[in-house]
Design an enzyme around this catalytic site. Structure first.
Site, short mmCIF file in Angstrom:
data_model
loop_
_atom_site.label_atom_id
_atom_site.label_comp_id
_atom_site.label_asym_id
_atom_site.label_seq_id
_atom_site.Cartn_x
_atom_site.Cartn_y
_atom_site.Cartn_z
N TYR A 19 55.74 38.04 35.66
CA TYR A 19 55.58 37.48 37.01
C TYR A 19 56.13 36.04 37.07
O TYR A 19 56.93 35.69 37.94
CB TYR A 19 54.10 37.53 37.39
CG TYR A 19 53.74 36.68 38.57
CD1 TYR A 19 54.07 37.09 39.86
CD2 TYR A 19 53.07 35.47 38.41
CE1 TYR A 19 53.75 36.30 40.95
CE2 TYR A 19 52.74 34.69 39.49
CZ TYR A 19 53.09 35.11 40.77
OH TYR A 19 52.77 34.32 41.83
N SER B 169 54.96 29.49 41.45
CA SER B 169 53.66 29.62 40.80
C SER B 169 53.57 28.71 39.58
O SER B 169 54.58 28.44 38.92
CB SER B 169 53.50 31.07 40.34
OG SER B 169 52.39 31.18 39.49
N LYS C 4 59.50 34.23 39.14
CA LYS C 4 59.44 33.03 39.99
C LYS C 4 60.42 31.97 39.48
O LYS C 4 61.09 31.30 40.27
CB LYS C 4 58.01 32.47 40.01
CG LYS C 4 57.00 33.41 40.68
CD LYS C 4 57.28 33.50 42.17
CE LYS C 4 56.34 34.45 42.88
NZ LYS C 4 56.62 34.56 44.32
N1 UFG Z 1 38.71 36.39 35.25
C1 UFG Z 1 37.57 37.01 34.77
N2 UFG Z 1 37.21 38.19 35.34
C2 UFG Z 1 37.91 38.78 36.35
C3 UFG Z 1 39.07 38.14 36.84
C4 UFG Z 1 39.44 36.94 36.26
O1 UFG Z 1 36.92 36.53 33.85
O2 UFG Z 1 37.53 39.86 36.80
C5 UFG Z 1 39.12 35.11 34.65
C6 UFG Z 1 40.50 35.17 34.02
O3 UFG Z 1 40.42 35.62 32.70
C7 UFG Z 1 40.92 33.72 34.15
C8 UFG Z 1 40.26 33.23 35.44
O4 UFG Z 1 39.20 34.16 35.69
O5 UFG Z 1 40.39 32.99 33.08
C9 UFG Z 1 41.19 33.24 36.61
O6 UFG Z 1 41.86 34.49 36.64
P1 UFG Z 1 42.70 35.00 37.89
O7 UFG Z 1 43.13 36.39 37.59
O8 UFG Z 1 41.92 34.78 39.14
O9 UFG Z 1 43.92 33.99 37.95
P2 UFG Z 1 45.02 33.58 36.87
O10 UFG Z 1 44.66 32.21 36.38
O11 UFG Z 1 45.21 34.62 35.83
O12 UFG Z 1 46.34 33.56 37.73
C10 UFG Z 1 46.39 33.02 39.05
C11 UFG Z 1 47.29 33.86 39.93
C12 UFG Z 1 48.71 33.81 39.40
C13 UFG Z 1 49.13 32.37 39.28
C14 UFG Z 1 48.15 31.55 38.47
C15 UFG Z 1 48.53 30.10 38.50
O13 UFG Z 1 46.84 35.21 39.97
O14 UFG Z 1 49.55 34.50 40.29
O15 UFG Z 1 46.86 31.69 39.00
O16 UFG Z 1 47.61 29.30 37.81
F1 UFG Z 1 50.34 32.31 38.68
#
Ligand code: UFG
Length: 322
Positions: free
Chosen positions: A141, A117, A145
Site C-alpha cells: 500500500y 500516507s 502511494k
Molecule cells: N489494532 C489492533 N486491533 C485491531 C486493529 C488495529 O490492535 O483490530 C492496532 C494495530 O496493530 C496498530 C494500531 O491498532 O498498532 C492502529 O492500527 P490501524 O489498522 O488502525 O492503522 P495502521 O497504523 O496500521 O495504519 C493506518 C492506516 C494506513 C496508514 C497508516 C499511517 O490504515 O492506511 O495508518 O500511519 F498508512
C-alpha cells in the site's frame, strides 16, 4: 474554486467535501460507490457516478466544467490486504491514479491534491517523522502511494502540474458537527473496530500484541481527526494554487496514543465494556509512529485542533450510536 472531488463519497472524501463546501468552493463529487456511500453525498454538491478506470468519462467530466483543481481520494487503503492482494492495489492505486493524472493533464487542470500516507516512510528511523525521513515502505500500500508521489514530481516538471501530496497519519473520528451519516463498511482500523465492538456488532476485538517496546507494550500511533485532515486539504490546495508550487506534507496530530490507551478512553466515554483479547502481533506494525507537522504549520498555518483522544472517540461514538 471549482473542484472535482474523486472519492468524495468515502469516509475521508465526504469530510473533505463538507469542508470545501463550508468554505465556499463549488464541488462535484466523482465516485463509483464501491466503498463510498450515497448517504455521504450532500445536496449542495453535484454528483457523478463514475469510475477512475473510465478514462473517457473522466476526461469528459474534466473538460466540460472548468475545474481549478482535482482532489483524489479514491483508493484502496488496507495495508494488510495490500500484501495479499497486490493486484487490487496496483490497479486501484496506481493504474487508476495514472488515469486521473493523465486526464487532469489533458484537460489542463492545474492543481491536484493527492491522498498519500505515512506508510511511505516504513519502519521509522527516528521520531517524530518529518518529511525528510527516508521513504522505504514496509507494505505494498505504502509503495503504491510513493510511486504516485514520484510520478507527480515528473508531471510537475514536465507539465507544470502542481500537486499537494498529503501524508496522512491515522485518520479517525467523525465530523465534529455530526453531518456525516455513512459509517465505513468492513473497517480494518482500530477506532471503528472499537466502535463496532462497543455497539455489539462484534463480540470481542483483538489487540495485536502487547510485547512492543512501549509504555504498556501496545503500539503507539498518531491519530488525526478527519475534520482536521479535511481542513489540511483546503489549506494545501490554497497554498499550491497561490504559490504555484508543489508540496509533500505530513498531516498528523503530533501526539501518540497506545492501543490500550485508546481502548481505555473508549470504555470510559462509551460506558461499554468493549471486550478485547490480546493476540499475536500483526505483521508489518511498527511499535511507534508519530508525526512532525512543523512543515504544515509553517507553510499552511495548519495545526490539528480536534485530534485530542476525547474528541476522536466522542465524535466516533456519536456517529455509531445513530
Ligand atoms: N489494532 C489492533 N486491533 C485491531 C486493529 C488495529 O490492535 O483490530 C492496532 C494495530 O496493530 C496498530 C494500531 O491498532 O498498532 C492502529 O492500527 P490501524 O489498522 O488502525 O492503522 P495502521 O497504523 O496500521 O495504519 C493506518 C492506516 C494506513 C496508514 C497508516 C499511517 O490504515 O492506511 O495508518 O500511519 F498508512
Amino acid at each position: 474554486m471549482n473542484v472535482l472531488i474523486i472519492g468524495g463519497a468515502g469516509y475521508i472524501g465526504s469530510h473533505v467535501t463538507r469542508e470545501f463546501l463550508d468554505i465556499g468552493h463549488n464541488c462535484t463529487v466523482y465516485d463509483n460507490l464501491s466503498s463510498g456511500l450515497r448517504e455521504n453525498l450532500f445536496a449542495d454538491a453535484k454528483f457523478i457516478h463514475g469510475d477512475i478506470h473510465d478514462y473517457p468519462l473522466l476526461l469528459d467530466v474534466l473538460k466540460t466544467s472548468s475545474f481549478s483543481a482535482v482532489v483524489h481520494l479514491a483508493a484502496s487503503k488496507a495495508a494488510g490486504e495490500s500484501m495479499t492482494n497486490p493486484a487490487k492495489y496496483s490497479r486501484n492505486n496506481i493504474s487508476g491514479t495514472i488515469n486521473i493524472i493523465n486526464a487532469v493533464c489533458e484537460a489542463n487542470v492545474k492543481n491536484i491534491v493527492f491522498s498519500s500516507s505515512a506508510a511511505v516512510y516504513g519502519e521509522p528511523q527516528y521520531l517524530p517523522i518529518d518529511e525528510n525521513h527516508p521513504t522505504n515502505p514496509e507494505n505494498f500500500y505504502g509503495f503504491t502511494k510513493l510511486e504516485i508521489e514520484r510520478l507527480l514530481e515528473w508531471y510537475d516538471k514536465l507539465k507544470g502540474m502542481r500537486f499537494a501530496s498529503l501524508r496522512y497519519f491515522n485518520a479517525a473520528g467523525y465530523d465534529v458537527k455530526g453531518r456525516i451519516k455513512g459509517l465505513e463498511q468492513n473497517p480494518a482500523n482500530l477506532l471503528p473496530i472499537i466502535m463496532e465492538t462497543a455497539v455489539g456488532l462484534r463480540k470481542e476485538m483483538q489487540i495485536f500484541g502487547n510485547d512492543y517496546d512501549t509504555n504498556d507494550g501496545t503500539c503507539i500511533r498518531d491519530y488525526i481527526h478527519v475534520s482536521d485532515l479535511a481542513c489540511g486539504h483546503a489549506k494545501a490546495l490554497d497554498y499550491i494554487d497561490k504559490n504555484n508550487k508543489s508540496i509533500k506534507i505530513n498531516l498528523g496530530s503530533e501526539n501518540g496514543f497506545s492501543v490500550t490507551e485508546v481502548l481505555e478512553s473508549a470504555r470510559k466515554i462509551t460506558g461499554k465494556p468493549i471486550p478485547a483479547k490480546i493476540t499475536e502481533r500483526r505483521s508489518g506494525d511498527p511499535a511507534k509512529l508519530t508525526a512532525s507537522c512543523s512543515l504544515a504549520q509553517k507553510l499552511l498555518s495548519w495545526k490539528a485542533v480536534h485530534s485530542d483522544i476525547d474528541t476522536l472517540i466522542k465524535t466516533s461514538w456519536e456517529a455509531y450510536q445513530k
